[in-house]
Design an enzyme around this catalytic site. Structure first.
Site, PDB file in Angstrom:
ATOM      1  N   LYS A 115      -2.936   4.962  -2.661  1.00 32.49           N
ATOM      2  CA  LYS A 115      -3.973   5.749  -2.000  1.00 32.49           C
ATOM      3  C   LYS A 115      -4.433   6.812  -2.985  1.00 32.49           C
ATOM      4  O   LYS A 115      -3.594   7.411  -3.683  1.00 32.49           O
ATOM      5  CB  LYS A 115      -3.396   6.406  -0.748  1.00 32.49           C
ATOM      6  CG  LYS A 115      -3.062   5.411   0.353  1.00 32.49           C
ATOM      7  CD  LYS A 115      -4.330   4.771   0.912  1.00 32.49           C
ATOM      8  CE  LYS A 115      -4.020   3.905   2.129  1.00 32.49           C
ATOM      9  NZ  LYS A 115      -5.234   3.321   2.711  1.00 32.49           N
ATOM     10  N   SER A 159       0.871  -1.172   0.000  1.00 28.77           N
ATOM     11  CA  SER A 159       0.000   0.000   0.000  1.00 28.77           C
ATOM     12  C   SER A 159       0.911   1.225   0.000  1.00 28.77           C
ATOM     13  O   SER A 159       1.729   1.389   0.903  1.00 28.77           O
ATOM     14  CB  SER A 159      -0.873  -0.022   1.252  1.00 28.77           C
ATOM     15  OG  SER A 159      -1.642   1.159   1.345  1.00 28.77           O
ATOM     16  N   ASP A 183     -13.709  -1.694   3.199  1.00 31.33           N
ATOM     17  CA  ASP A 183     -12.768  -1.742   4.325  1.00 31.33           C
ATOM     18  C   ASP A 183     -13.483  -1.232   5.579  1.00 31.33           C
ATOM     19  O   ASP A 183     -14.096  -2.016   6.321  1.00 31.33           O
ATOM     20  CB  ASP A 183     -11.520  -0.899   3.973  1.00 31.33           C
ATOM     21  CG  ASP A 183     -10.495  -0.793   5.092  1.00 31.33           C
ATOM     22  OD1 ASP A 183     -10.749  -1.260   6.205  1.00 31.33           O
ATOM     23  OD2 ASP A 183      -9.400  -0.207   4.855  1.00 31.33           O
ATOM     24  N   GLY A 207      -3.714  -3.952   6.187  1.00 37.69           N
ATOM     25  CA  GLY A 207      -2.660  -3.579   7.128  1.00 37.69           C
ATOM     26  C   GLY A 207      -2.989  -2.256   7.783  1.00 37.69           C
ATOM     27  O   GLY A 207      -3.796  -1.478   7.260  1.00 37.69           O
ATOM     28  N   LYS A 242      -9.505  -6.862   8.257  1.00 41.79           N
ATOM     29  CA  LYS A 242      -8.462  -6.464   9.205  1.00 41.79           C
ATOM     30  C   LYS A 242      -8.819  -6.967  10.592  1.00 41.79           C
ATOM     31  O   LYS A 242      -9.898  -6.680  11.103  1.00 41.79           O
ATOM     32  CB  LYS A 242      -8.345  -4.936   9.248  1.00 41.79           C
ATOM     33  CG  LYS A 242      -7.805  -4.296   7.983  1.00 41.79           C
ATOM     34  CD  LYS A 242      -7.783  -2.783   8.091  1.00 41.79           C
ATOM     35  CE  LYS A 242      -7.208  -2.143   6.824  1.00 41.79           C
ATOM     36  NZ  LYS A 242      -7.430  -0.686   6.789  1.00 41.79           N
ATOM     37  N   ASP A 254      -7.162   2.949  -3.186  1.00 43.03           N
ATOM     38  CA  ASP A 254      -7.876   2.993  -1.903  1.00 43.03           C
ATOM     39  C   ASP A 254      -8.142   4.451  -1.555  1.00 43.03           C
ATOM     40  O   ASP A 254      -7.219   5.237  -1.377  1.00 43.03           O
ATOM     41  CB  ASP A 254      -7.026   2.332  -0.805  1.00 43.03           C
ATOM     42  CG  ASP A 254      -7.736   2.283   0.547  1.00 43.03           C
ATOM     43  OD1 ASP A 254      -8.893   2.752   0.648  1.00 43.03           O
ATOM     44  OD2 ASP A 254      -7.130   1.766   1.512  1.00 43.03           O
ATOM     45  N   GLU A 287     -11.017   0.471  -3.467  1.00 39.69           N
ATOM     46  CA  GLU A 287     -11.277   0.250  -2.040  1.00 39.69           C
ATOM     47  C   GLU A 287     -11.892   1.487  -1.386  1.00 39.69           C
ATOM     48  O   GLU A 287     -11.383   2.593  -1.535  1.00 39.69           O
ATOM     49  CB  GLU A 287      -9.965  -0.127  -1.348  1.00 39.69           C
ATOM     50  CG  GLU A 287     -10.101  -0.432   0.146  1.00 39.69           C
ATOM     51  CD  GLU A 287      -8.775  -0.906   0.767  1.00 39.69           C
ATOM     52  OE1 GLU A 287      -7.885  -1.358   0.018  1.00 39.69           O
ATOM     53  OE2 GLU A 287      -8.632  -0.814   1.995  1.00 39.69           O
ATOM     54  N   LYS A 337      -1.126  -1.190  -4.432  1.00 38.45           N
ATOM     55  CA  LYS A 337      -2.286  -0.366  -4.072  1.00 38.45           C
ATOM     56  C   LYS A 337      -1.781   1.055  -3.858  1.00 38.45           C
ATOM     57  O   LYS A 337      -0.786   1.261  -3.173  1.00 38.45           O
ATOM     58  CB  LYS A 337      -2.910  -0.929  -2.796  1.00 38.45           C
ATOM     59  CG  LYS A 337      -3.723   0.051  -1.959  1.00 38.45           C
ATOM     60  CD  LYS A 337      -4.522  -0.706  -0.885  1.00 38.45           C
ATOM     61  CE  LYS A 337      -4.662   0.085   0.406  1.00 38.45           C
ATOM     62  NZ  LYS A 337      -5.351  -0.696   1.456  1.00 38.45           N
TER      63      LYS A 337
HETATM   64  O1  OSB Z   1      -7.150   1.910   4.518  1.00 36.29           O
HETATM   65  O2  OSB Z   1      -6.006   0.144   4.366  1.00 36.29           O
HETATM   66  C1  OSB Z   1      -6.151   1.266   4.826  1.00 36.29           C
HETATM   67  C2  OSB Z   1      -3.058   2.307   6.813  1.00 36.29           C
HETATM   68  C3  OSB Z   1      -3.642   2.971   7.875  1.00 36.29           C
HETATM   69  C4  OSB Z   1      -5.006   3.103   7.903  1.00 36.29           C
HETATM   70  C5  OSB Z   1      -5.795   2.575   6.882  1.00 36.29           C
HETATM   71  C6  OSB Z   1      -5.219   1.885   5.828  1.00 36.29           C
HETATM   72  C7  OSB Z   1      -3.824   1.788   5.786  1.00 36.29           C
HETATM   73  C8  OSB Z   1      -3.097   1.160   4.687  1.00 36.29           C
HETATM   74  C9  OSB Z   1      -1.708   0.692   5.034  1.00 36.29           C
HETATM   75  O3  OSB Z   1      -3.499   1.096   3.555  1.00 36.29           O
HETATM   76  C10 OSB Z   1      -1.475  -0.746   4.827  1.00 36.29           C
HETATM   77  C11 OSB Z   1      -0.149  -1.133   5.403  1.00 36.29           C
HETATM   78  O4  OSB Z   1      -0.074  -1.476   6.608  1.00 36.29           O
HETATM   79  O5  OSB Z   1       0.826  -1.097   4.667  1.00 36.29           O
HETATM   80 MG    MG Z   2      -8.352   0.787   3.229  1.00 40.79          MG
END
Ligand code: OSB
Ligand code: MG
Length: 371
Positions: A165, A137, A240, A292, A264, A190, A215, A163
């Site tokens: 953001k 991510s 999510d 994560g 999660k 995401d 996402e 992925k």
């Molecule tokens: O939306 O998946 C998410 C990190 C913090 C809060 C929300 C998210 C995330 C990530 C990070 O996408 C995933 C990672 O731990 O690498």
């Molecule tokens: Mg997410």
């Protein structure tokens, strides 16, 4: 039988190797709560609370979770005998919400139980895939060039899907550039709830990029508008934030709010609830993958274990320690193979050694709660 007679809490502050930016903000340093449970025999288990530094991803955040574990959860769990770790969730049923706080304690109990049985946690949870598929991510960057550079690093490292953001200021043009540069890699976005149905045209326009999934485009607590959106776009919607329980998952599946779920542990309250959601989704033909929360090694090890269950059929946001930390709090650090996989360890429990000395040195606060 399982009876926890003490719970130790640590808060450690860990600076990230690189800041992580989502549609709700930037994180430079994690404030992580670690939980160590011990039973009468002296056996131990470790868990991690995935609450963020601010109540942005969910209502939970570090200080609130600390208070909840200390004052609400510990008194309910300590000194009470239950049949096994799978029953710890039931013990906490009288406490509403606060799932990340619950998961920290609950997952620690699973680790303890697996260690006592002398089995790897992933097998104890019912996992079947010793090798799990990994994705990364990647947060919003200061420039598109910087993002492309980061993606190149991860593609070269072998990660199976990327992925990124996204947010209204960082979507169509950015994704276009990524597709032009990297061709048909497995790519997804995401949004962490950065859009509403008013943005339908923008969201529809992303269909041309053949993303693996989109996402959480819509509000964090929504499963109705996501269903309306899914009817109008070809890209699979992945949920999510709103899926906090097996009931939430059932309703989202019934409403067709999305085609995929990012599962999660923290968000749903631990391994027992993850197992129930995994089963429900598997039976409904909905793929899940392990999300994560910028975890340290302990949370990461739990994520590896749960990712081995049959329903986790897509690459997760479970990646190498070194992407996050200069030095992880477990030994060895989590490593990813050149084909983008992690092999679940064969030793008992989470299968990684917890560096207690390092945790003690990093701790900014501690508490020992005993019966
Ligand atoms: O939306 O998946 C998410 C990190 C913090 C809060 C929300 C998210 C995330 C990530 C990070 O996408 C995933 C990672 O731990 O690498
Ligand atoms: Mg997410």
């Amino acid at each position: 039988m399982l009876k926890i007679n003490q719970i130790e809490l640590f808060e450690i502050n860990l600076p990230l190797v690189h800041f992580f930016e989502t549609s709700f903000g930037r994180t430079y340093e994690r404030r992580i709560i670690l939980v160590r449970v011990e039973d009468v025999s002296g056996a131990e288990g470790w868990g991690e609370c995935t609450a963020g530094e601010t109540p942005s991803y969910s209502e939970e955040w570090t200080d609130a979770a600390w208070a909840v574990i200390e004052r609400i959860i510990a008194p309910v769990v300590i000194g009470v005998e239950v049949e096994n770790a799978a029953k710890i969730w039931d013990l906490m049923k009288q406490i509403r919400g606060n799932r990340m706080a619950k998961a920290a304690v609950e997952t620690a109990c699973w680790d303890l139980e697996a260690k006592k049985l002398g089995v790897p946690l992933w097998r104890h949870l019912g996992g079947i895939n010793k090798e799990i598929a990994c994705g990364v991510s990647i947060g919003i960057q200061d420039s598109v060039e910087q993002l492309l550079e980061k993606i190149k690093t991860e593609v070269d490292a072998g990660y199976q899907r990327i992925k990124i953001k996204i947010a209204p200021h960082w979507d169509y043009e950015v994704i276009k550039k990524v597709r032009e540069t990297f061709g048909d890699i497995q790519l997804m976005g995401d949004a962490n709830s950065a859009y509403t149905l008013n943005d339908i045209d923008k969201l529809k326009s992303l269909d041309e990029f053949d993303l693996m999934m989109l996402e959480q485009p819509l509000p964090h607590d929504d499963i109705i508008d996501h269903a309306k959106l899914q009817m109008q776009i070809s890209t699979p919607v992945c949920l999510d934030e709103p899926i906090k329980s097996p009931e939430d998952a059932r309703k989202a599946i019934e409403l067709r709010s999305g085609k995929i779920i990012n599962l999660k542990n923290g968000r749903v309250g631990g391994h027992s609830e993850s197992k129930r959601i995994e089963k429900l989704c598997r039976e409904a033909g909905i793929p899940v993958w392990c999300g994560g929360m910028l975890e340290s090694g302990i949370g990461r090890a739990h994520n590896i274990a749960i990712s081995t269950l049959a329903g986790y059929t897509m690459p997760g946001d479970v990646s190498a320690s070194k992407r996050y930390w200069h030095e992880d709090i477990i030994e060895p650090a989590v490593e990813v193979s050149v084909s983008g996989t992690i092999t679940a360890p064969e030793s008992a429990g989470i299968g990684f050694e917890v560096k207690r000395g390092l945790i003690e040195r990093l701790a900014v606060r501690k508490n020992l709660l005993a019966f």
